[in-house]
Design a protein around this motif. Structure first.
Motif, mmCIF file in Angstrom:
data_model
loop_
_atom_site.group_PDB
_atom_site.id
_atom_site.type_symbol
_atom_site.label_atom_id
_atom_site.label_comp_id
_atom_site.label_asym_id
_atom_site.label_seq_id
_atom_site.Cartn_x
_atom_site.Cartn_y
_atom_site.Cartn_z
ATOM 1 N N LYS A 63 0.804 -1.222 0.000
ATOM 2 C CA LYS A 63 0.000 0.000 0.000
ATOM 3 C C LYS A 63 0.840 1.275 0.000
ATOM 4 C CE LYS A 63 -3.460 2.397 2.753
ATOM 5 N NZ LYS A 63 -4.326 2.348 3.920
ATOM 6 N N TRP A 64 1.837 1.379 0.874
ATOM 7 C CA TRP A 64 2.568 2.631 1.034
ATOM 8 C C TRP A 64 3.491 2.923 -0.135
ATOM 9 C CZ3 TRP A 64 0.426 5.827 4.071
ATOM 10 C CH2 TRP A 64 -0.325 5.366 5.147
ATOM 11 N N ILE A 65 4.226 1.933 -0.602
ATOM 12 C CA ILE A 65 5.120 2.145 -1.750
ATOM 13 C C ILE A 65 4.286 2.462 -2.985
ATOM 14 C CG2 ILE A 65 6.809 1.081 -3.286
ATOM 15 C CD1 ILE A 65 8.011 1.747 -0.603
ATOM 16 N N ASN A 66 3.197 1.738 -3.190
ATOM 17 C CA ASN A 66 2.323 2.016 -4.334
ATOM 18 C C ASN A 66 1.801 3.447 -4.299
ATOM 19 O OD1 ASN A 66 2.661 -0.615 -5.185
ATOM 20 N ND2 ASN A 66 0.710 -1.319 -4.379
ATOM 21 N N CYS A 67 1.378 3.881 -3.131
ATOM 22 C CA CYS A 67 0.838 5.243 -2.990
ATOM 23 C C CYS A 67 1.936 6.290 -3.205
ATOM 24 C CB CYS A 67 0.207 5.396 -1.612
ATOM 25 S SG CYS A 67 -0.631 6.970 -1.385
ATOM 26 N N MET A 68 3.109 6.079 -2.608
ATOM 27 C CA MET A 68 4.202 7.046 -2.732
ATOM 28 C C MET A 68 4.725 7.141 -4.156
ATOM 29 S SD MET A 68 6.189 6.532 0.946
ATOM 30 C CE MET A 68 7.610 5.997 0.139
ATOM 31 N N SER A 69 4.578 6.072 -4.936
ATOM 32 C CA SER A 69 5.056 6.077 -6.323
ATOM 33 C C SER A 69 3.956 6.475 -7.298
ATOM 34 C CB SER A 69 5.605 4.703 -6.703
ATOM 35 O OG SER A 69 4.546 3.764 -6.795
ATOM 36 N N HIS A 70 2.832 6.972 -6.760
ATOM 37 C CA HIS A 70 1.682 7.375 -7.585
ATOM 38 C C HIS A 70 1.161 6.221 -8.427
ATOM 39 C CE1 HIS A 70 2.285 11.558 -6.486
ATOM 40 N NE2 HIS A 70 3.559 11.411 -6.778
ATOM 41 N N HIS A 71 1.299 5.006 -7.909
ATOM 42 C CA HIS A 71 0.791 3.788 -8.548
ATOM 43 C C HIS A 71 1.440 3.505 -9.909
ATOM 44 C CE1 HIS A 71 -2.097 3.118 -5.385
ATOM 45 N NE2 HIS A 71 -2.323 4.421 -5.412
ATOM 46 N N MET A 72 2.646 3.976 -10.084
ATOM 47 C CA MET A 72 3.347 3.738 -11.358
ATOM 48 C C MET A 72 3.789 2.288 -11.516
ATOM 49 S SD MET A 72 3.239 6.270 -13.329
ATOM 50 C CE MET A 72 4.433 5.775 -14.533
ATOM 51 N N MET A 73 3.947 1.547 -10.415
ATOM 52 C CA MET A 73 4.355 0.159 -10.537
ATOM 53 C C MET A 73 3.157 -0.794 -10.536
ATOM 54 S SD MET A 73 7.213 1.799 -9.133
ATOM 55 C CE MET A 73 7.562 1.607 -7.440
ATOM 56 N N ASP A 74 2.200 -0.538 -9.676
ATOM 57 C CA ASP A 74 1.032 -1.423 -9.657
ATOM 58 C C ASP A 74 0.001 -1.020 -10.706
ATOM 59 O OD1 ASP A 74 0.441 0.875 -8.056
ATOM 60 O OD2 ASP A 74 -1.218 -0.192 -7.115
ATOM 61 N N GLY A 75 0.244 0.091 -11.409
ATOM 62 C CA GLY A 75 -0.594 0.513 -12.533
ATOM 63 C C GLY A 75 0.227 0.617 -13.808
ATOM 64 N N HIS A 76 1.283 -0.161 -13.867
ATOM 65 C CA HIS A 76 2.243 -0.059 -14.968
ATOM 66 C C HIS A 76 1.633 -0.445 -16.320
ATOM 67 C CE1 HIS A 76 6.445 0.735 -15.782
ATOM 68 N NE2 HIS A 76 6.413 -0.218 -16.684
ATOM 69 N N LEU A 77 0.794 -1.443 -16.316
ATOM 70 C CA LEU A 77 0.177 -1.893 -17.560
ATOM 71 C C LEU A 77 -0.704 -0.797 -18.162
ATOM 72 C CD1 LEU A 77 -0.054 -5.007 -18.813
ATOM 73 C CD2 LEU A 77 -2.426 -4.444 -18.428
ATOM 74 N N ILE A 78 -1.542 -0.179 -17.343
ATOM 75 C CA ILE A 78 -2.384 0.927 -17.813
ATOM 76 C C ILE A 78 -1.513 2.066 -18.312
ATOM 77 C CG2 ILE A 78 -3.913 2.776 -16.996
ATOM 78 C CD1 ILE A 78 -5.457 0.275 -17.526
ATOM 79 N N HIS A 79 -0.436 2.342 -17.594
ATOM 80 C CA HIS A 79 0.488 3.402 -18.001
ATOM 81 C C HIS A 79 1.006 3.157 -19.414
ATOM 82 C CE1 HIS A 79 3.951 6.069 -18.040
ATOM 83 N NE2 HIS A 79 4.722 5.026 -18.247
ATOM 84 N N HIS A 80 1.373 1.919 -19.731
ATOM 85 C CA HIS A 80 1.894 1.622 -21.065
ATOM 86 C C HIS A 80 0.806 1.588 -22.136
ATOM 87 C CE1 HIS A 80 6.192 0.954 -20.668
ATOM 88 N NE2 HIS A 80 5.931 0.552 -19.436
ATOM 89 N N LEU A 81 -0.367 1.133 -21.778
ATOM 90 C CA LEU A 81 -1.446 1.050 -22.769
ATOM 91 C C LEU A 81 -2.068 2.409 -23.083
ATOM 92 C CD1 LEU A 81 -3.314 -2.167 -21.567
ATOM 93 C CD2 LEU A 81 -1.875 -1.916 -23.600
ATOM 94 N N PHE A 82 -2.230 3.236 -22.049
ATOM 95 C CA PHE A 82 -2.969 4.488 -22.210
ATOM 96 C C PHE A 82 -2.212 5.674 -21.634
ATOM 97 C CE2 PHE A 82 -6.042 1.000 -21.595
ATOM 98 C CZ PHE A 82 -6.625 1.006 -22.848
ATOM 99 N N PHE A 83 -0.902 5.743 -21.829
ATOM 100 C CA PHE A 83 -0.084 6.757 -21.158
ATOM 101 C C PHE A 83 -0.465 8.184 -21.517
ATOM 102 C CE2 PHE A 83 2.171 5.808 -25.014
ATOM 103 C CZ PHE A 83 2.664 7.023 -25.448
ATOM 104 N N THR A 84 -1.080 8.419 -22.656
ATOM 105 C CA THR A 84 -1.464 9.794 -23.007
ATOM 106 C C THR A 84 -2.862 10.146 -22.508
ATOM 107 O OG1 THR A 84 -2.320 9.108 -25.163
ATOM 108 C CG2 THR A 84 -0.023 9.810 -25.071
#
Length: 88
Positions: free
Chosen positions: A9-30
């Motif tokens: 929870k804490w690392i995910n939150c501090m990283s703005h969910h860039m790791m646990d939301g990485h797939l969405i980031h790559h699919l829809f980054f814009t």
């Protein structure tokens, strides 16, 4: 290929969910801002479940953030030699 990594929870939150939301980031980054990654990831997983395609979503639970970073550097370290060839 990319995966979502859940660091807790804490690392995910501090990283703005860039790791646990990485797939969405790559699919829809814009189209998906970082503050929507968490809810977008939930929507993606639910959509894949509904269509019977949940096997396409990959997630790795990684509870020890520091240990994983050291492992990734060790396993994936490379350099370019004088001939411009990438070596491990």
């Amino acid at each position: 290929e990319t995966v979502d990594r859940d660091y807790g929870k804490w690392i995910n939150c501090m990283s703005h969910h860039m790791m646990d939301g990485h797939l969405i980031h790559h699919l829809f980054f814009t189209n998906v801002p970082h503050y929507r990654l968490e809810e977008s990831t939930v929507a993606l997983r639910e959509g894949l479940d509904k269509t019977g395609q949940s096997h396409f979503y990959k997630r790795i639970d990684t509870p020890c953030f520091a240990q994983e970073i050291v492992k990734q550097f060790h396993d994936n370290w490379f350099f370019i030699n004088k001939y411009q060839v990438v070596q491990k």
